[in-house]
Design a protein around this motif. Structure first.
Motif, PDB file in Angstrom:
ATOM      1  N   ARG A   1      -4.636  17.356  -1.662  1.00 54.47           N
ATOM      2  CA  ARG A   1      -5.712  16.373  -1.638  1.00 54.47           C
ATOM      3  C   ARG A   1      -5.206  15.110  -2.329  1.00 54.47           C
ATOM      4  O   ARG A   1      -4.626  15.163  -3.410  1.00 54.47           O
ATOM      5  N   ASN A   2      -5.420  13.979  -1.686  1.00 54.82           N
ATOM      6  CA  ASN A   2      -5.022  12.685  -2.239  1.00 54.82           C
ATOM      7  C   ASN A   2      -6.253  11.972  -2.770  1.00 54.82           C
ATOM      8  O   ASN A   2      -7.321  12.008  -2.163  1.00 54.82           O
ATOM      9  N   HIS A   3      -6.078  11.305  -3.901  1.00 54.41           N
ATOM     10  CA  HIS A   3      -7.177  10.571  -4.515  1.00 54.41           C
ATOM     11  C   HIS A   3      -6.652   9.218  -4.984  1.00 54.41           C
ATOM     12  O   HIS A   3      -5.662   9.143  -5.697  1.00 54.41           O
ATOM     13  N   GLY A   4      -7.305   8.150  -4.576  1.00 55.26           N
ATOM     14  CA  GLY A   4      -6.922   6.820  -5.018  1.00 55.26           C
ATOM     15  C   GLY A   4      -6.111   6.067  -3.977  1.00 55.26           C
ATOM     16  O   GLY A   4      -5.887   6.546  -2.865  1.00 55.26           O
ATOM     17  N   TYR A   5      -5.685   4.870  -4.362  1.00 54.39           N
ATOM     18  CA  TYR A   5      -4.965   3.981  -3.449  1.00 54.39           C
ATOM     19  C   TYR A   5      -3.925   3.191  -4.220  1.00 54.39           C
ATOM     20  O   TYR A   5      -4.204   2.652  -5.300  1.00 54.39           O
ATOM     21  N   VAL A   6      -2.714   3.132  -3.673  1.00 55.30           N
ATOM     22  CA  VAL A   6      -1.648   2.283  -4.199  1.00 55.30           C
ATOM     23  C   VAL A   6      -1.117   1.461  -3.031  1.00 55.30           C
ATOM     24  O   VAL A   6      -0.840   2.008  -1.962  1.00 55.30           O
ATOM     25  N   PRO A   7      -0.980   0.151  -3.200  1.00 56.94           N
ATOM     26  CA  PRO A   7      -0.454  -0.683  -2.109  1.00 56.94           C
ATOM     27  C   PRO A   7       0.978  -0.302  -1.754  1.00 56.94           C
ATOM     28  O   PRO A   7       1.734   0.169  -2.600  1.00 56.94           O
ATOM     29  N   THR A   8       1.333  -0.530  -0.504  1.00 58.27           N
ATOM     30  CA  THR A   8       2.686  -0.229  -0.038  1.00 58.27           C
ATOM     31  C   THR A   8       3.680  -1.238  -0.610  1.00 58.27           C
ATOM     32  O   THR A   8       3.301  -2.296  -1.128  1.00 58.27           O
ATOM     33  N   ALA A   9       4.961  -0.920  -0.477  1.00 59.10           N
ATOM     34  CA  ALA A   9       6.020  -1.817  -0.962  1.00 59.10           C
ATOM     35  C   ALA A   9       5.984  -3.154  -0.221  1.00 59.10           C
ATOM     36  O   ALA A   9       6.244  -4.210  -0.808  1.00 59.10           O
ATOM     37  N   GLU A  10       5.646  -3.131   1.067  1.00 51.79           N
ATOM     38  CA  GLU A  10       5.565  -4.373   1.854  1.00 51.79           C
ATOM     39  C   GLU A  10       4.430  -5.264   1.346  1.00 51.79           C
ATOM     40  O   GLU A  10       4.569  -6.486   1.260  1.00 51.79           O
ATOM     41  N   GLU A  11       3.290  -4.646   1.020  1.00 53.20           N
ATOM     42  CA  GLU A  11       2.159  -5.426   0.503  1.00 53.20           C
ATOM     43  C   GLU A  11       2.495  -6.040  -0.852  1.00 53.20           C
ATOM     44  O   GLU A  11       2.147  -7.190  -1.124  1.00 53.20           O
ATOM     45  N   LEU A  12       3.175  -5.268  -1.697  1.00 52.59           N
ATOM     46  CA  LEU A  12       3.565  -5.798  -3.008  1.00 52.59           C
ATOM     47  C   LEU A  12       4.619  -6.886  -2.888  1.00 52.59           C
ATOM     48  O   LEU A  12       4.643  -7.833  -3.667  1.00 52.59           O
ATOM     49  N   ALA A  13       5.508  -6.771  -1.896  1.00 54.94           N
ATOM     50  CA  ALA A  13       6.541  -7.788  -1.700  1.00 54.94           C
ATOM     51  C   ALA A  13       5.936  -9.118  -1.265  1.00 54.94           C
ATOM     52  O   ALA A  13       6.519 -10.184  -1.503  1.00 54.94           O
ATOM     53  N   ALA A  14       4.761  -9.075  -0.655  1.00 52.24           N
ATOM     54  CA  ALA A  14       4.101 -10.311  -0.220  1.00 52.24           C
ATOM     55  C   ALA A  14       3.525 -11.094  -1.399  1.00 52.24           C
ATOM     56  O   ALA A  14       3.272 -12.292  -1.277  1.00 52.24           O
ATOM     57  N   LEU A  15       3.317 -10.435  -2.534  1.00 46.98           N
ATOM     58  CA  LEU A  15       2.801 -11.130  -3.723  1.00 46.98           C
ATOM     59  C   LEU A  15       3.923 -11.889  -4.409  1.00 46.98           C
ATOM     60  O   LEU A  15       5.051 -11.402  -4.496  1.00 46.98           O
ATOM     61  N   GLN A  16       3.601 -13.073  -4.899  1.00 49.46           N
ATOM     62  CA  GLN A  16       4.602 -13.902  -5.570  1.00 49.46           C
ATOM     63  C   GLN A  16       4.225 -14.071  -7.036  1.00 49.46           C
ATOM     64  O   GLN A  16       3.138 -14.569  -7.352  1.00 49.46           O
ATOM     65  N   VAL A  17       5.135 -13.642  -7.898  1.00 46.77           N
ATOM     66  CA  VAL A  17       4.927 -13.788  -9.339  1.00 46.77           C
ATOM     67  C   VAL A  17       4.944 -15.268  -9.682  1.00 46.77           C
ATOM     68  O   VAL A  17       5.798 -16.017  -9.227  1.00 46.77           O
ATOM     69  N   GLY A  18       3.962 -15.711 -10.454  1.00 45.74           N
ATOM     70  CA  GLY A  18       3.851 -17.109 -10.853  1.00 45.74           C
ATOM     71  C   GLY A  18       3.083 -17.965  -9.868  1.00 45.74           C
ATOM     72  O   GLY A  18       2.809 -19.131 -10.145  1.00 45.74           O
ATOM     73  N   VAL A  19       2.702 -17.405  -8.701  1.00 49.64           N
ATOM     74  CA  VAL A  19       1.994 -18.184  -7.686  1.00 49.64           C
ATOM     75  C   VAL A  19       0.617 -17.587  -7.401  1.00 49.64           C
ATOM     76  O   VAL A  19      -0.388 -18.289  -7.438  1.00 49.64           O
ATOM     77  N   ASP A  20       0.582 -16.293  -7.101  1.00 50.32           N
ATOM     78  CA  ASP A  20      -0.681 -15.643  -6.731  1.00 50.32           C
ATOM     79  C   ASP A  20      -1.619 -15.522  -7.923  1.00 50.32           C
ATOM     80  O   ASP A  20      -1.185 -15.398  -9.074  1.00 50.32           O
TER      81      ASP A  20
END
Length: 154
Positions: free
Chosen positions: A31-50
């Motif tokens: 059984r799975n519980h919760g949600y973690v974004p995929t590596a592709e979704e995290l790669a779309a975030l920009q540190v210092g910008v978003d």
């Protein structure tokens, strides 16, 4: 001789069904519980910008956020294995922490899990209802004394 052969057939069928049901009861159920974004979704975030809002738009609402200083968003997923009558066992847990600075801009993105030796303890706080020790009848009779017919007239 023929009667015993006829009687053994239903018994052997029942035995086979019992063994089949017994083996099915001992299979692992995940059984799975919760949600973690995929590596592709995290790669779309920009540190210092978003910002906080752009993170929610890109990957969704977090499982929880920093309670005291609102320092970050936390996405948690846990995979449990249920095996027969045993207590569920945690097979894997991942946590993605997105930290923000004072302006609300992404400062850091971190991923933790059981694999790195970091055990993330999840604590659920439940508000006490104060009715644990009271039976249904005691609760019902307790409400009779608080009834005020004058409230119905108004």
């Amino acid at each position: 001789m023929l009667k015993t052969a006829v009687l053994l057939k239903p018994v052997s069928r029942l035995l086979a069904i019992g063994v089949l049901l017994g083996s099915m009861a001992c299979t692992s159920i995940y059984r799975n519980h919760g949600y973690v974004p995929t590596a592709e979704e995290l790669a779309a975030l920009q540190v210092g910008v978003d910002t906080r809002d752009s993170v929610i738009e890109a990957i969704g609402t977090p499982s929880s956020s920093g309670m005291l200083d609102d320092s970050g968003y936390f996405y948690v997923t846990t995979r449990f294995r249920h095996y027969g009558a045993r207590q569920p066992e945690i097979v894997s847990r991942q946590l993605v922490a997105i930290r923000f600075d004072q302006r609300g801009v992404v400062r850091n993105i971190e991923r933790y899990g059981l694999e790195q030796g970091r055990i993330v303890e999840l604590d659920r706080r439940v508000t006490d209802s104060s009715i644990e020790d009271k039976s249904f009848l005691r609760q019902l009779l307790g409400n009779v004394s608080t009834f005020n017919p004058g409230n119905l007239v108004n």
